[in-house]
Design a protein around this motif. Structure first.
Motif, PDB file in Angstrom:
ATOM      1  N   GLU A   5       1.449   6.236  -8.590  1.00 33.52           N
ATOM      2  CA  GLU A   5       1.017   5.231  -9.549  1.00 33.52           C
ATOM      3  C   GLU A   5       0.481   3.954  -8.887  1.00 33.52           C
ATOM      4  OE1 GLU A   5       0.852   5.732 -12.852  1.00 33.52           O
ATOM      5  OE2 GLU A   5       1.538   7.778 -12.432  1.00 33.52           O
ATOM      6  N   SER A   6       0.807   3.752  -7.623  1.00 31.93           N
ATOM      7  CA  SER A   6       0.320   2.543  -6.938  1.00 31.93           C
ATOM      8  C   SER A   6      -1.042   2.815  -6.311  1.00 31.93           C
ATOM      9  CB  SER A   6       1.311   2.101  -5.869  1.00 31.93           C
ATOM     10  OG  SER A   6       1.331   3.026  -4.802  1.00 31.93           O
ATOM     11  N   SER A   7      -1.650   1.771  -5.826  1.00 29.55           N
ATOM     12  CA  SER A   7      -2.944   1.939  -5.162  1.00 29.55           C
ATOM     13  C   SER A   7      -2.728   2.492  -3.762  1.00 29.55           C
ATOM     14  CB  SER A   7      -3.653   0.578  -5.084  1.00 29.55           C
ATOM     15  OG  SER A   7      -2.922  -0.289  -4.242  1.00 29.55           O
ATOM     16  N   ILE A   8      -3.793   2.848  -3.107  1.00 29.97           N
ATOM     17  CA  ILE A   8      -3.687   3.391  -1.760  1.00 29.97           C
ATOM     18  C   ILE A   8      -3.173   2.337  -0.786  1.00 29.97           C
ATOM     19  CG2 ILE A   8      -6.070   2.933  -1.072  1.00 29.97           C
ATOM     20  CD1 ILE A   8      -5.665   5.971   0.117  1.00 29.97           C
ATOM     21  N   VAL A   9      -3.540   1.078  -1.019  1.00 27.73           N
ATOM     22  CA  VAL A   9      -3.062   0.000  -0.149  1.00 27.73           C
ATOM     23  C   VAL A   9      -1.556  -0.191  -0.330  1.00 27.73           C
ATOM     24  CG1 VAL A   9      -3.251  -2.468   0.339  1.00 27.73           C
ATOM     25  CG2 VAL A   9      -5.304  -1.145  -0.137  1.00 27.73           C
ATOM     26  N   GLY A  10      -1.091  -0.189  -1.568  1.00 31.91           N
ATOM     27  CA  GLY A  10       0.341  -0.331  -1.831  1.00 31.91           C
ATOM     28  C   GLY A  10       1.144   0.832  -1.272  1.00 31.91           C
ATOM     29  N   GLY A  11       0.621   2.030  -1.424  1.00 27.01           N
ATOM     30  CA  GLY A  11       1.304   3.216  -0.916  1.00 27.01           C
ATOM     31  C   GLY A  11       1.408   3.212   0.594  1.00 27.01           C
ATOM     32  N   ILE A  12       0.302   2.901   1.257  1.00 29.07           N
ATOM     33  CA  ILE A  12       0.320   2.851   2.722  1.00 29.07           C
ATOM     34  C   ILE A  12       1.215   1.721   3.204  1.00 29.07           C
ATOM     35  CG2 ILE A  12      -1.117   2.372   4.743  1.00 29.07           C
ATOM     36  CD1 ILE A  12      -3.332   3.983   3.402  1.00 29.07           C
ATOM     37  N   SER A  13       1.193   0.597   2.513  1.00 31.58           N
ATOM     38  CA  SER A  13       2.046  -0.536   2.901  1.00 31.58           C
ATOM     39  C   SER A  13       3.523  -0.165   2.810  1.00 31.58           C
ATOM     40  CB  SER A  13       1.771  -1.743   2.012  1.00 31.58           C
ATOM     41  OG  SER A  13       0.447  -2.168   2.147  1.00 31.58           O
ATOM     42  N   LEU A  14       3.895   0.503   1.725  1.00 32.39           N
ATOM     43  CA  LEU A  14       5.282   0.931   1.562  1.00 32.39           C
ATOM     44  C   LEU A  14       5.671   1.936   2.640  1.00 32.39           C
ATOM     45  CD1 LEU A  14       7.880   0.839  -0.109  1.00 32.39           C
ATOM     46  CD2 LEU A  14       6.928   2.656  -1.517  1.00 32.39           C
ATOM     47  N   ASP A  78       4.815  12.604  -1.881  1.00 31.80           N
ATOM     48  CA  ASP A  78       4.442  11.816  -3.051  1.00 31.80           C
ATOM     49  C   ASP A  78       3.076  11.157  -2.859  1.00 31.80           C
ATOM     50  OD1 ASP A  78       4.844  10.766  -5.596  1.00 31.80           O
ATOM     51  OD2 ASP A  78       5.699   8.920  -4.798  1.00 31.80           O
ATOM     52  N   PHE A  79       2.836  10.708  -1.661  1.00 32.63           N
ATOM     53  CA  PHE A  79       1.585   9.992  -1.362  1.00 32.63           C
ATOM     54  C   PHE A  79       0.382  10.952  -1.428  1.00 32.63           C
ATOM     55  CE2 PHE A  79      -1.442   8.070   1.694  1.00 32.63           C
ATOM     56  CZ  PHE A  79      -1.720   6.929   0.970  1.00 32.63           C
ATOM     57  N   PHE A  80       0.546  12.144  -0.888  1.00 26.37           N
ATOM     58  CA  PHE A  80      -0.584  13.071  -0.835  1.00 26.37           C
ATOM     59  C   PHE A  80      -0.700  13.986  -2.057  1.00 26.37           C
ATOM     60  CE2 PHE A  80      -0.156  12.234   3.788  1.00 26.37           C
ATOM     61  CZ  PHE A  80      -1.401  11.637   3.947  1.00 26.37           C
TER      62      PHE A  80
END
Length: 82
Positions: A5-14, A78-80
């Motif tokens: 549900e988050s953006s790619i930037v938020g996901g990578i940051s987490l 989850d990310f991919f």
């Protein structure tokens, strides 16, 4: 779900934050081992907490490492998936 549900930037940051925190905690454990001249978690537990708690210390390190690996697998999956 959160990474989906988050953006790619938020996901990578987490993902990077979790990796840095895990790496930092392992570096701190290595520094403790170096300062006490211990080469196993059991030795470190004996020197810092005493004989009784060395087994508990070793078990907690196993649980920590196991669930760190599980959390990375969950984050990557989850990310991919999205």
């Amino acid at each position: 779900w959160c990474l989906k549900e988050s953006s790619i930037v938020g996901g990578i940051s987490l993902f990077v934050l979790v990796g840095v925190l895990s790496g930092l905690s392992l570096v701190l454990i290595a520094i403790c081992c170096e300062c006490t001249q211990c080469f196993t978690f059991k030795e470190l537990g004996e020197r810092t907490l005493g004989q009784k708690f060395s087994v508990i210390f070793q078990a907690s390190m196993f649980i920590y490492t196991f669930f760190s690996c599980v959390s990375f697998l969950i984050l990557v999956g989850d990310f991919f998936s999205g």
